[in-house]
Design an enzyme around this catalytic site. Structure first.
Site, PDB file in Angstrom:
ATOM      1  N   TYR A 198       0.842  -1.201   0.000  1.00 29.23           N
ATOM      2  CA  TYR A 198       0.000   0.000   0.000  1.00 29.23           C
ATOM      3  C   TYR A 198       0.877   1.250   0.000  1.00 29.23           C
ATOM      4  O   TYR A 198       2.098   1.160   0.048  1.00 29.23           O
ATOM      5  CB  TYR A 198      -0.944  -0.025   1.213  1.00 29.23           C
ATOM      6  CG  TYR A 198      -2.154  -0.898   0.979  1.00 29.23           C
ATOM      7  CD1 TYR A 198      -3.231  -0.434   0.229  1.00 29.23           C
ATOM      8  CD2 TYR A 198      -2.202  -2.189   1.470  1.00 29.23           C
ATOM      9  CE1 TYR A 198      -4.334  -1.240  -0.011  1.00 29.23           C
ATOM     10  CE2 TYR A 198      -3.304  -3.004   1.229  1.00 29.23           C
ATOM     11  CZ  TYR A 198      -4.369  -2.521   0.486  1.00 29.23           C
ATOM     12  OH  TYR A 198      -5.448  -3.324   0.238  1.00 29.23           O
ATOM     13  N   GLU A 460     -30.092 -39.284  -1.577  1.00 26.70           N
ATOM     14  CA  GLU A 460     -28.844 -39.296  -2.348  1.00 26.70           C
ATOM     15  C   GLU A 460     -28.713 -40.658  -3.027  1.00 26.70           C
ATOM     16  O   GLU A 460     -28.821 -41.692  -2.361  1.00 26.70           O
ATOM     17  CB  GLU A 460     -27.652 -39.019  -1.411  1.00 26.70           C
ATOM     18  CG  GLU A 460     -26.292 -39.352  -1.961  1.00 26.70           C
ATOM     19  CD  GLU A 460     -25.939 -38.656  -3.280  1.00 26.70           C
ATOM     20  OE1 GLU A 460     -26.289 -37.479  -3.470  1.00 26.70           O
ATOM     21  OE2 GLU A 460     -25.314 -39.329  -4.126  1.00 26.70           O
TER      22      GLU A 460
END
Ligand SMILES: Cc1cc2nc3c(=O)[nH]c(=O)nc-3n(C[C@H](O)[C@H](O)[C@H](O)COP(=O)(O)O)c2cc1C
Length: 697
Positions: A198, A460
């Protein structure tokens, strides 16, 4: 609590401020309390974000960075004390819960400034810079220590010069803003940042600072701006007002948009460890009371934002080293694991553990740890898919880099930073819900629905829950993904939903339900080229259904294809990647930290990549490509196709309303069987569907 975690719960001090334990919630934009662009000067729902976390055993909160000046309206924070008013009650609540809070004040991004792609052409043409007017404070936001510095996200965008006059104004603003924080009851401030590349870090590093004035040249000069800031704050707020510094121990940077990977020998262009040892002494002498540390720059972003490929605790050894050169407390960040942090704290090698994303994913992380409820912790998988979803394509392209307005959210926990949008209340319209499919979409639907009081049955067809995520999690470096699957299975088992494995649903009308949610997933796409039958799919490879030889060509250089190449390299094989577009891992929404680390790892492991290349045919021992340079033959013992997925076709006709029976349960689709997406889209869709089913008739 397991005694090995005890060191995390020892009190410590920053300056005169006593903090109840060694857990620091790291700053994450999206969690900041002062947001200029919001009308009230205050982010909607941020109170709820802290409400969920304040009683959860976090010692010190550092909300995401607060810019000193807004882009729109050119407003300096310190000139607007009214924006602190709505913050005060939250600060009080945090104090009442026994925690402390520092506000992170930012000098800005400099060359790391993320410009929305839509604005970049205007910046390139100088239109926006010329508009530096009462409306836009472009001068502050698009300035770097060196004039004409290329922007990290798009090198064609050149930055302006951060002048000495601007430095003076900033130093003054830091002092005044810190004072406003102090007056609002905030316990200290953290300066953002000699960290991650930065603005203040650009001043500090030789490769981004070629100034001839007092702020360039020697290390002392390069750190002068950061040092003058702390001196000013101390003179305005008093010597005992704590000031922390966000600090990258090493830059781990090879050059512009070029990072080093763990274990690599390279020439550092940023801050070396040697220089860091001197730097931290200078910064301490100037007045800093704490160093909140990790590594990296925007050129090597994955050190500060470690993705799944980054080793756990990846910055710990460097942070432990730098602590030897300061008398002040040191915090370590980056995929920190409590066990390693506790051991390091006990040995006096660091002072506190910084935790970021894991607290987006599970606000009660530390409480669960403390209460021996480890099984309940939803593990962060470091995907960055909703907290930091910007794919910068390593500065080479920008068209795929949307400025997602959303950040600081969580793929795995849609509730985070959406607390005012969603509800957790019991369903006002409880239903019997049948879920078809036990992948992530099905499990998320079932868990959320059961939690809200619906009667849920999940079907499932195989004997195993997890669907295609089982394959995704199979790679050796995906330990957290494997933990996540286990977490889903356990949470589903406890949720109250009934789970019927090995049960294939062919006829929806046989289901005794008010609503049916189809979450049947997708299957791997194949290629229509001669010889394609010799190739195996990515899922077949990942599920261990097929062996591969030494030279493996992977067709498809998206995320999965590149991850498979990396996995093969780790196994000592010789992979190569073929990609139709110009970019590896170019999809939208994949964080630049993840995509660049994966690309750098492939470079490090010398994995060849054939870009803008199409597979023409597969022979017994090669793949023939059409490339911009002409036909190319790449030797291959095995070929893996990683060219995406297609939605499961069963029930596809029901997607159209006109094909649905007039009577019987309402039918909904969730996840890849609806539209192939990502973990983020699947979970969000499941979550939002349950919201709808719960609170709408
Ligand atoms: C969404 C997001 C926003 C961030 N914003 C900031 C910030 O404002 N200031 C800062 O110093 N670091 C910021 N970081 C870095 C984090 O503070 C932290 O160092 C990083 O996430 C690694 O820690 P973790 O592995 O525990 O998440 C941010 C990270 C994320 C994921």
């Amino acid at each position: 609590m397991d005694p090995k975690y005890e060191p995390l719960f020892r009190p410590w001090k920053v300056g005169n401020v006593e903090i109840k334990n060694r857990v620091v919630m790291l700053p994450m934009e999206g969690t900041n309390m002062i947001q200029w662009e919001a009308k009230t000067g205050f982010v909607k729902g941020i109170g709820e974000f802290y409400r969920d976390r304040k009683d959860n055993n976090i010692g010190l909160f550092i909300p995401g960075l607060i810019p000193l000046i807004s882009i729109v309206g050119k407003k300096w924070v310190y000139k607007h004390p009214e924006v602190f008013e709505p913050v005060k009650p939250i600060v009080k609540q945090i104090h009442d819960s026994g925690a402390k809070i520092f506000f992170q004040l930012s000098a800005g991004s400099g060359r790391s400034m993320l410009l929305p792609p839509i604005l970049r052409p205007f910046v390139k043409k100088g239109v926006l810079k010329a508009l530096a007017s009462p409306v836009l404070s472009t001068k502050w936001w698009w300035s770097a220590p060196d004039p004409e510095e290329p922007n990290v996200w798009d090198p064609e965008v050149k930055m302006d010069h951060f002048t000495e006059e601007m430095i003076r104004k900033f130093i003054y603003a830091f002092g005044q803003t810190a004072l406003r924080c102090k007056e609002a009851g905030v316990d200290g401030v953290e300066i953002h940042a000699v960290h991650e590349g930065y603005l203040l870090d650009q001043f500090a590093m030789p490769y981004t600072n070629h100034r001839q004035d007092d702020y360039g040249g020697s290390l002392e000069n390069r750190l002068r701006f950061a040092c003058e800031i702390v001196k000013e704050i101390k003179s305005v707020c008093g010597q005992d007002f704590p000031v922390s510094l966000r600090y990258s121990v090493r830059s781990m940077t090879r050059g512009f948009n070029q990072g080093a990977v763990p274990g690599e020998e390279f020439t550092e262009v940023g801050r070396t460890m040697e220089e860091s040892e001197r730097a931290i002494r200078i910064l301490e002498q100037a007045g800093y009371d704490m160093f909140n540390c990790d590594n990296g720059t925007y050129d090597a972003w994955y050190w500060a934002h470690p993705p799944v490929y980054a080793p756990l605790n990846m910055n710990l050894s460097d942070v432990e080293h730098i602590k030897k050169f300061t008398t002040k407390p040191v915090v370590c960040a980056g995929r920190m694991q409590p066990e390693a942090a506790a051991a390091s704290i006990a040995a006096g090698r660091i002072d506190a553990m910084g935790i970021g994303r894991q607290l987006l994913c599970d606000p009660a992380f530390i409480t669960k740890l403390r209460q021996d409820r480890l099984d309940e912790i939803r593990p962060c998988i470091s995907c960055h898919g909703a907290c930091l979803p910007f794919n910068g394509l390593n500065g080479k392209g920008t068209d795929l880099d949307p400025m997602h307005l959303e950040m600081g959210r969580c793929v795995l926990n849609p509730w985070t930073n959406n607390e005012t949008k969603y509800s957790k209340a019991p369903a006002t319209h409880p239903k019997r819900i049948a879920v078809v499919g036990g992948g992530i979409g099905g499990m998320e639907t079932a868990i959320q629905a059961a939690l809200r009081g619906h009667k849920v049955t999940l079907y499932e067809k195989t004997g195993r829950l997890g669907g295609v995520f089982n394959a995704a999690a199979a790679m050796s470096f995906k330990e957290k993904d494997k933990e996540l699957l286990e977490w889903y299975r356990r949470t589903l088992a406890k949720s109250g939903a009934e789970v019927k494995l090995n049960t294939e649903i062919r006829d929806l009308s046989a289901l005794d339900a008010d609503a049916v949610v189809i979450a049947a997933g997708a299957h791997a796409r194949t290629l229509r080229v001669p010889g394609a039958e010799r190739a195996i799919t990515a899922t077949a490879f990942l599920n261990g259904e097929a062996e591969v030889g030494d030279r493996v060509v992977i067709i498809g250089g998206g995320l999965t294809g590149c991850e498979i190449a990396y996995e093969l390299a780790l196994r000592g094989k010789h992979p190569a990647v073929v990609e139709m577009t110009e970019h590896l891992v170019g999809a939208r929404g994949i964080c630049m930290a993840n995509s660049t680390m994966l690309r750098e790892l492939l470079r490090f492991h010398k994995v060849p990549a054939y870009l803008s290349a199409a597979c023409e045919r597969i022979t017994a021992d090669s793949v023939v490509l059409k490339t911009p340079e002409g036909e190319k033959t790449v030797p291959a013992d095995s070929v893996i196709l990683s060219v995406g997925y297609v939605p499961d076709a069963q029930f596809a006709a029901l997607k159209e309303k006109k094909n649905r029976p007039k009577t019987g349960p309402a039918v909904y689709f969730v996840g890849d069987c609806d539209r192939v997406g990502s973990l983020k889209t699947v979970i969000k869709q499941a979550y939002e569907l349950v919201q709808k089913l719960s609170y709408q008739p």
